[in-house]
Design an enzyme around this catalytic site. Structure first.
Site, PDB file in Angstrom:
ATOM      1  CE  LYS A 182      74.553 -49.883  -8.182  1.00  0.00           C
ATOM      2  NZ  LYS A 182      75.704 -50.545  -8.728  1.00  0.00           N
ATOM      3  CD  GLU A 188      71.716 -36.682 -15.311  1.00  0.00           C
ATOM      4  OE1 GLU A 188      72.587 -36.376 -16.257  1.00  0.00           O
ATOM      5  OE2 GLU A 188      72.070 -37.366 -14.287  1.00  0.00           O
ATOM      6  N   GLY A 243      74.648 -50.793 -14.485  1.00  0.00           N
ATOM      7  CA  GLY A 243      73.294 -50.069 -14.741  1.00  0.00           C
ATOM      8  C   GLY A 243      72.592 -50.573 -16.115  1.00  0.00           C
ATOM      9  NE  ARG A 244      77.267 -50.907 -20.216  1.00  0.00           N
ATOM     10  CZ  ARG A 244      78.139 -50.703 -19.403  1.00  0.00           C
ATOM     11  NH1 ARG A 244      77.719 -49.726 -18.697  1.00  0.00           N
ATOM     12  NH2 ARG A 244      79.610 -50.896 -19.605  1.00  0.00           N
ATOM     13  CD  GLU A 329      76.791 -46.447 -20.301  1.00  0.00           C
ATOM     14  OE1 GLU A 329      76.685 -45.412 -20.419  1.00  0.00           O
ATOM     15  OE2 GLU A 329      76.638 -47.274 -19.307  1.00  0.00           O
ATOM     16  CG  HIS A 361      57.972 -46.101 -46.020  1.00  0.00           C
ATOM     17  ND1 HIS A 361      57.315 -46.049 -47.128  1.00  0.00           N
ATOM     18  CD2 HIS A 361      57.602 -47.402 -45.643  1.00  0.00           C
ATOM     19  CE1 HIS A 361      56.834 -47.185 -47.723  1.00  0.00           C
ATOM     20  NE2 HIS A 361      56.879 -48.007 -46.482  1.00  0.00           N
ATOM     21  CE  LYS A 489      77.013 -39.123 -15.655  1.00  0.00           C
ATOM     22  NZ  LYS A 489      76.802 -40.422 -14.912  1.00  0.00           N
TER      23      LYS A 489
END
Length: 526
Positions: A182, A188, A243-244, A329, A361, A489
């Site tokens: 954005k 990153e 964002g999510r 979050e 399993h 951060k």
């Protein structure tokens, strides 16, 4: 629960419902006909219905960031006005969606070509968090609808191995990069984007060619232009899109390219159908409300601290990871919306999971006989178009069996009878008895889809979005900020500057100093 099923032949009918193409059986929870009215009363006293209307109408319910929460407007295909500060946001939403559709179709039909005139074969989405998890999950889940020429790739981590290994496999002349940030400053994402840019230039391409191989999802026009991306190929979204919750927005450009604009719109339509159900149905018949309230029951009253998402569709293998961010979050907080520390109840659970068959399993041992009770959401589609019939029936048999096993368990008497039927007796039988007892009475929800297609997946995602909203409202927390990700951060930026020098670091605690200095020494000899 064994006794409840034995005493009520209609328990399944009583505690199941269908909405937006999704069937939910929640009868395998520790509930009675008295439980649900009390849970519904809790939701009403918490003001969930009022907050729901405020969200849909564009009020700034994200109080700590002073923002509206309008991911629902992104799938408002009816084009009903949605007002924020007196302005209808739908013309902007529609304009961006139309631009996305045109661009996606041009890549798919070969009209959009790289600088050498060759059609695109590989699309790389560079983002992190919601700019990665949602698009990656949807493209994986809907791989049956993907364009046969296009290969989709997703890069998120700053660990250079991920993008380095990927770039070795790609042809610069036929690769398109989508840079999703954005602000166009996310460390990153921009680190990976600049690595991709340099790789492209190192292949002998000139700077103007970047415009044919890089597009942006951002609001920072100048930064996008400085990178070399044509602002005409920048797709915007807004601060009221978290964002999510952003896969419905321009962040979903990679989805639209992968499955096509028509199928992307069907994804939105499925979510809109769940939005309508959530907004219109009473609490007692409202699927997101019920899932949320059952989660409150299991977490706050039965003290279950984690929640397993167990899809029995391999295509949904990234759905648990997507829900981890969506849920944890949003609701992983200990301060309420008024700034008060929460001391008398717990908030969001640990959400985890993987493919259900693989889990059987691996960690299902803990589910059945572990000391911690973990509620499970089992998810499966009835149709598996690519699966041989024998595979399909084995899959479904395991799905049904696991829900029953968690609920029923196996009593000591049943174990003894089973071992005796196998010919055991005496000491040999007695040694095995305690190991083969299952306590049972472990809660689960069964979610059945007719098929895993764009519309049904859209409804499924929206179901969990609204579940998270309801739980946050009951806990009186803001589900739409994420201040908890900031501290790490901030410290990382300081440490990054310290790593630029070989001088010993002394300004942190002994452990952090020791780790940094150990790394510096080893870095010099590696």
């Amino acid at each position: 629960m064994r006794d409840l099923f034995a005493s009520d032949p209609l328990r399944f009918e009583r505690f199941s419902l269908e909405a937006a193409g999704i069937f939910l059986d929640y009868s395998k929870n520790r509930i009675t006909t008295e439980t649900l009215p009390l849970l519904a009363q809790l939701a009403r006293e918490a003001g969930v219905e009022s907050l729901r209307e405020r969200m849909f109408s564009g009020e700034r319910i994200n109080r700590t960031e002073n923002r509206a929460v309008l991911h629902t407007a992104l799938r408002n295909l009816d084009n009903t006005p949605v007002m924020v500060d007196g302005v209808d946001v739908m013309p902007q939403v529609n304009a961006v969606r139309q631009r996305m559709a045109r661009f996606a179709e041009s890549v798919r039909n070969g009209e959009w070509r790289g600088h050498t005139g060759q059609p695109i074969t590989d699309v790389v989405n560079i983002g992190i968090g919601g700019s990665d998890l949602g698009p990656l999950m949807v493209c994986r889940a809907l791989h049956r609808f993907a364009h046969p020429r296009l290969r989709m790739h997703f890069v998120s981590t700053v660990d250079g191995d991920q993008i380095g290994c990927l770039l070795k496999k790609l042809n610069p002349a036929t690769t398109l990069f989508i840079v999703a940030s954005k602000t166009f400053t996310t460390q990153e994402t921009l680190t990976n984007a600049h690595t991709a840019r340099q790789w492209f230039l190192d292949a002998g391409n000139d700077t103007p060619a970047i415009a044919r191989h890089f597009v942006a999802i951002s609001t920072n026009t100048q930064a996008v232009r400085n990178f070399g991306i044509d602002p005409d190929n920048m797709f915007e979204f807004w601060d009221w899109v978290g964002g999510r919750y952003s896969l419905w927005s321009a962040i979903g450009l990679s989805i639209a390219i992968c499955i096509g604009p028509d199928n992307f719109e069907k994804l939105l339509a499925g979510a809109q159908a769940m939005d309508r159900h959530f907004r219109e149905m009473p609490i007692e018949k409202n699927m997101p409300m019920l899932l949320a309230l059952l989660g409150i029951l299991n977490g706050n009253y039965f003290h279950c601290h984690s929640h397993l998402i167990s899809p029995y569709n391999q295509a949904l293998d990234r759905f648990p990871a997507y829900l981890q961010q969506l849920d944890m979050e949003s609701n992983g907080k200990t301060v309420d919306i008024d700034g008060r520390h929460i001391t008398d109840y717990e908030t969001g659970p640990v959400v985890w999971g993987d493919s259900g068959i693989n889990g059987q399993h691996a960690y299902y041992q803990l589910l059945h006989q572990g000391s911690n009770v973990t509620p499970v959401d089992f998810i499966v589609s009835i149709e598996h178009p690519d699966a041989p019939p024998a595979h399909r029936d084995i899959l479904m048999a395991n799905f049904f069996a696991q829900t029953e096993a968690l609920m029923r368990g196996k009593t000591e008497a049943e174990v003894r009878a089973e071992l005796a039927a196998q010919g055991l007796s005496g000491e040999a039988l007695e040694k095995l008895v305690p190991h083969k007892i299952f306590e049972g009475n472990r809660p689960s929800n069964s979610i059945l889809l007719q098929r895993l297609d764009p519309q049904t997946l859209g409804a499924l995602i929206a179901l969990y979005e609204h579940k998270v909203f309801v739980q946050g409202a009951i806990w009186n927390i803001n589900s739409y900020d994420q201040w908890g990700v900031e501290l790490g951060k901030q410290l990382a930026k300081k440490i990054e500057a310290q790593l630029a020098t070989s001088e010993p670091t002394t300004c942190h605690d002994a452990s952090t100093n020791g780790l940094i200095n150990y790394y510096k020494k080893r870095r010099q000899v590696s």
